[in-house]
Design a protein around this motif. Structure first.
Motif, PDB file in Angstrom:
ATOM      1  N   MET A  46      93.527  58.049  34.511  1.00  8.37           N
ATOM      2  CA  MET A  46      94.236  56.823  34.168  1.00  8.37           C
ATOM      3  C   MET A  46      95.669  56.832  34.675  1.00  8.37           C
ATOM      4  N   SER A  47      95.971  57.731  35.602  1.00  9.74           N
ATOM      5  CA  SER A  47      97.348  57.867  36.075  1.00  9.74           C
ATOM      6  C   SER A  47      97.789  56.665  36.902  1.00  9.74           C
ATOM      7  N   GLU A  48      96.834  55.943  37.457  1.00 10.25           N
ATOM      8  CA  GLU A  48      97.165  54.755  38.235  1.00 10.25           C
ATOM      9  C   GLU A  48      95.960  53.824  38.253  1.00 10.25           C
ATOM     10  N   ARG A  49      96.222  52.553  38.568  1.00  4.08           N
ATOM     11  CA  ARG A  49      95.144  51.597  38.754  1.00  4.08           C
ATOM     12  C   ARG A  49      94.836  51.482  40.235  1.00  4.08           C
ATOM     13  N   LEU A  61      88.551  62.086  27.572  1.00  2.00           N
ATOM     14  CA  LEU A  61      89.793  61.412  27.953  1.00  2.00           C
ATOM     15  C   LEU A  61      90.934  62.392  28.202  1.00  2.00           C
ATOM     16  N   ALA A  62      90.736  63.640  27.811  1.00  2.00           N
ATOM     17  CA  ALA A  62      91.695  64.724  28.094  1.00  2.00           C
ATOM     18  C   ALA A  62      93.122  64.401  27.658  1.00  2.00           C
ATOM     19  N   GLY A  63      93.251  63.735  26.495  1.00  2.00           N
ATOM     20  CA  GLY A  63      94.574  63.499  25.928  1.00  2.00           C
ATOM     21  C   GLY A  63      95.421  62.459  26.629  1.00  2.00           C
ATOM     22  N   GLN A  64      94.831  61.638  27.482  1.00  2.00           N
ATOM     23  CA  GLN A  64      95.627  60.639  28.206  1.00  2.00           C
ATOM     24  C   GLN A  64      96.001  59.436  27.341  1.00  2.00           C
ATOM     25  N   THR A  82      93.541  45.395  20.746  1.00  2.00           N
ATOM     26  CA  THR A  82      92.767  46.594  21.094  1.00  2.00           C
ATOM     27  C   THR A  82      93.449  47.351  22.230  1.00  2.00           C
ATOM     28  N   GLU A  83      94.722  47.052  22.480  1.00  2.11           N
ATOM     29  CA  GLU A  83      95.464  47.661  23.577  1.00  2.11           C
ATOM     30  C   GLU A  83      95.860  49.095  23.245  1.00  2.11           C
ATOM     31  N   THR A  84      95.608  50.020  24.168  1.00  2.00           N
ATOM     32  CA  THR A  84      96.054  51.396  24.015  1.00  2.00           C
ATOM     33  C   THR A  84      97.446  51.536  24.643  1.00  2.00           C
ATOM     34  N   ASN A  85      97.930  52.771  24.739  1.00  2.00           N
ATOM     35  CA  ASN A  85      99.250  52.995  25.327  1.00  2.00           C
ATOM     36  C   ASN A  85      99.251  52.857  26.845  1.00  2.00           C
ATOM     37  N   ILE A  86      98.078  52.777  27.470  1.00  2.00           N
ATOM     38  CA  ILE A  86      98.003  52.587  28.916  1.00  2.00           C
ATOM     39  C   ILE A  86      97.558  51.153  29.199  1.00  2.00           C
ATOM     40  N   PRO A  87      98.375  50.353  29.874  1.00  2.00           N
ATOM     41  CA  PRO A  87      97.998  48.970  30.173  1.00  2.00           C
ATOM     42  C   PRO A  87      96.674  48.909  30.938  1.00  2.00           C
TER      43      PRO A  87
END
Length: 320
Positions: free
Chosen positions: A85-88, A245-248, A264-269
């Motif tokens: 999830m480091s980038e889209r 998810l390895a803590g992401q 339902t938004e997480t900390n990653i957009p």
């Protein structure tokens, strides 16, 4: 590349798939080793709205999947090993499917009930063994029930089950309980609850019609005994299925995914969470389905707004 990938196929994931498919977003749904989630191990579901005579859990899940497929959702089976999830776009490594990419993700992998791991337990799930008092308590009217556990959840489930059962026996491995004092006091003041503390469960005893007893060892004397019962409720907690998810994504202290209040938004957009993976309080099929609907709408709006923002950013760069 997919606009959205849904990981998980319980009531939350399937509801999200229905809404996204109807919005012509053609979601890809990744099924894990237990398609349909916990409801596939439930016999009759009587508290899901719209089914006055009840419906079998596996049938309900099959119908929800058919509904999603009807609108264009695609289902693929595979184990998600990791997510970047480091980038889209986000990248998923899926066993049997290789690498997949998506603009958005919906995490609906649920939470797995912890079991005792004793003989006869898994064999009798749906035949007297349960992990959900609000789901199955109704079926034990005027019957004797055992609840295993020593935390707040066990006290709450035992107290709730006294609405139906003639007697509830609370079994715990230790003499001390982990539950808060207020929850212990509430349980101890209930005349329908009796106690079998300092006893280790050894085996679930059953007959042709289901559970008949729980064999336990008295930790003080070493003696074994069988406590007669018509049902066994295991209340030793749940484990959210988030290891891949390895803590992401941000979680609470027990591992459940955190979402922005009211969404339902997480900390990653672009990553959304729904169902039991972010709900340690209600854990009901209908509430999971509701958050699945929310996740789909949040995801759809994100894609619409995100595309507009990307286009505007591109124009600004060109002007510079």
């Amino acid at each position: 590349m997919r606009k959205t990938i849904i990981i998980g196929t319980g009531p939350a994931g399937l509801t999200a798939a229905i809404y996204l498919a109807r919005a012509n977003l053609n979601p890809l749904v990744i099924e894990g080793p237990e398609p349909g989630g916990q409801l596939t191990t439930t016999t009759e579901v009587e508290n899901f709205p719209g089914f006055p005579d009840g419906i079998m859990g596996p049938e309900l899940m099959a119908n929800m999947r058919k509904q999603a497929e009807r609108f264009g959702a695609e289902f693929r089976s595979g184990w998600v090993n990791s997510v970047d999830m480091s980038e889209r776009p986000f990248k998923l490594s899926v066993e049997g499917l290789g690498e997949l990419t998506a603009e958005t993700l919906i995490i609906s992998t649920g939470a797995s009930a912890k079991y005792l791991g004793i003989p006869g337990e898994k064999d009798n799930v749906g035949r007297g063994v349960s992990t959900c008092a609000t789901c199955d308590g109704f079926f034990f009217r005027n019957k004797k029930i055992i609840v295993v556990g020593g935390g707040d959840s066990a006290m709450e489930e035992a107290h709730f089950l006294t609405r139906f059962a003639s007697e509830v026996v609370l079994v715990n491995r230790r003499n001390e309980l982990r539950a808060s004092k207020i929850m212990q006091d509430r349980a101890r003041s209930n005349p329908k609850i009796s106690w079998a503390l300092n006893r280790t469960p050894l085996e679930v005893v059953s007959g042709p019609l289901g559970v008949t007893g729980l064999k336990v060892k008295n930790n003080e004397t070493g003696a074994e005994e069988t406590i007669a019962t018509d049902g066994l409720f295991v209340a030793i907690g749940h484990t959210p299925n988030t290891r891949f998810l390895a803590g992401q994504l941000e979680t609470d202290e027990t591992g459940y995914l955190l979402v922005k209040p009211g969404t339902t938004e997480t900390n990653i957009p672009g990553v959304f969470a729904c169902g039991d993976v972010q709900d340690h309080k209600y854990r009901q099929a209908i509430s999971a389905a509701g958050t699945g609907c929310m996740a789909a709408l949040d995801c759809e709006r994100f894609l619409e707004n995100g595309q507009a923002e990307d286009a505007e950013a591109g124009l600004q760069l060109n002007e510079v």
